[in-house]
Enzyme design. Structure first.
Site, short mmCIF file in Angstrom:
data_model
loop_
_atom_site.label_atom_id
_atom_site.label_comp_id
_atom_site.label_asym_id
_atom_site.label_seq_id
_atom_site.Cartn_x
_atom_site.Cartn_y
_atom_site.Cartn_z
N GLY A 157 -1.35 12.54 -4.08
CA GLY A 157 0.20 12.22 -4.13
C GLY A 157 0.36 11.56 -5.33
N GLY A 159 3.20 10.19 -6.90
CA GLY A 159 4.45 9.90 -6.98
C GLY A 159 4.34 8.58 -8.00
N THR A 240 -3.46 2.86 0.93
CA THR A 240 -2.35 1.85 0.78
C THR A 240 -1.10 2.52 1.08
OG1 THR A 240 -2.21 2.30 -1.66
CG2 THR A 240 -3.62 0.30 -0.78
N ARG A 242 0.03 5.12 4.25
CA ARG A 242 0.34 4.84 5.61
C ARG A 242 -0.78 5.19 6.48
NH1 ARG A 242 3.96 2.38 4.25
NH2 ARG A 242 6.42 2.91 4.98
N GLU A 271 0.45 -0.52 14.02
CA GLU A 271 0.56 -1.96 13.32
C GLU A 271 1.24 -2.49 14.27
OE1 GLU A 271 -0.53 -0.18 8.80
OE2 GLU A 271 1.32 -1.09 9.26
N HIS A 299 -1.22 -4.68 5.76
CA HIS A 299 -0.20 -4.11 5.29
C HIS A 299 0.71 -5.10 4.33
CE1 HIS A 299 2.87 -0.30 6.11
NE2 HIS A 299 3.22 -0.97 4.75
#
Length: 337
Positions: A157, A159, A240, A242, A271, A299
């Protein structure tokens, strides 16, 4: 005189609403609630007033949205938007936005720091040095420890956060590759990294896998046992993004077998983790087989004082743009994955 629009902050994250008022202007009235765990805790009369909703930690399911008859805009104060019922929002014509540039530096810093920390064996030696006497002074032969420039850092990913992580890993000397089927051609050349054409190719190339994709119906469980089995022997896995993207049981099996050398997790599938999954139980018990090989954070990769200020300002600006000015700032399309 035109009636003011009303924006509700259900969690009372900040001690006042002065910044939000300054950003949104005097045509907006800002209310604060005191919900701790769920929007359902809020009184109906408060919800009934809201044209806009800004939430950080709280889920936004259908049953909660039904308490908001006037709602026009939901701002998820963060990057991920998986806890908002976007299908029902689309039915109601409610616009959903996120804050995609929030915490970019912090999460990328955390991901690459986790990888570098594990690959230099710092947790391994830290645990050994505080172990029983006599002190374990000297080199520990372990496949975790590798020179950075002989490794390939795989980014799942590319992004904003994935790009920032790729640049940091590249600066440390890693060869960087990525897989992102949604990215247009040329993004790889712009930052000098290598695009791979499939998830399988990414896994097979990676000494370090760093997950940076959002959680969607297509990415839930994306990295499972079959994918982890394709990683290079002795790989390090970093998540880091989900928790549900990565199969935690498959990760535990890979760590137990030794095929995966180490892992760094800022996120877990549930969580807070109640009940605790077996991997977390072993970690907290300090079991010998896992010592120095796993880092778990609660998180918090997104957090810094600067980022905490950012989220407040950027959320208020997004609400102003969409609710007051009718712009499309940070709008999530209803049919996005």
């Amino acid at each position: 005189m035109q009636e003011k629009l009303t924006v509700l902050e259900p969690e009372s994250l900040y001690p006042d609403t002065l910044l939000e008022q300054r950003v949104m202007g005097d045509t907006v009235r800002i209310l604060q609630g005191n919900a701790k765990k769920a929007l359902m805790e809020l009184p109906d009369e408060l919800c009934a007033q809201a044209d806009g909703l800004m939430t950080l930690r709280l889920a936004v399911p259908r049953e909660a949205l039904e308490k908001f008859p006037k709602l026009k805009v939901v701002i998820r104060m963060g990057v991920g938007y998986d806890r908002v019922d976007r299908a029902y929002c689309a039915e109601r014509g409610i616009t959903v936005c996120n804050i995609p540039d929030y915490g970019t530096q912090e999460v990328a810093d955390t991901a690459v720091t986790l990888a570098a920390t594990l690959r230099r064996g710092i947790p391994l030696y830290h645990d050994a040095m505080r172990g029983p006497s006599p002190c374990a002074w000297g080199v520990i032969q372990n496949p975790i420890v590798r020179r950075f420039d002989v490794q390939t850092f795989g980014v799942l990913g590319l992004g904003r956060i994935g790009t920032a992580a790729a640049l940091r890993a590249k600066a440390l000397g890693f060869r960087v590759v990525f897989y992102d089927p949604h990215l247009p051609n040329g993004a790889d050349r712009a930052i000098g990294v290598t695009r791979l054409e499939s998830l399988e190719a990414l896994m097979e190339a990676s000494d370090v896998l760093s997950i940076h994709t959002p959680l969607t119906r297509n990415t839930r469980g994306l990295v499972g046992a079959a994918e982890l089995a394709r990683l290079k022997e002795g790989a390090v896995v970093i998540n880091t993004a989900r928790g549900p993207i990565l199969d935690l049981d498959a990760l535990e099996a890979g760590l137990r077998s030794g095929r995966i050398a180490a892992a760094g997790l800022d996120v877990l599938p549930v969580e807070p983790p109640v009940p605790e999954p077996p991997l977390l139980q072993a970690y907290r018990a300090g079991e010998d087989w896992l010592r120095g090989r796993l880092i778990i954070l609660p998180h918090i990769a997104f957090h810094s004082p600067e980022a905490w200020d950012d989220i407040r300002l950027k959320s208020a600006e997004t609400m102003r743009d969409v609710l007051v000015r009718g712009l499309r700032t940070n709008v999530i399309p209803p049919d996005s994955d």
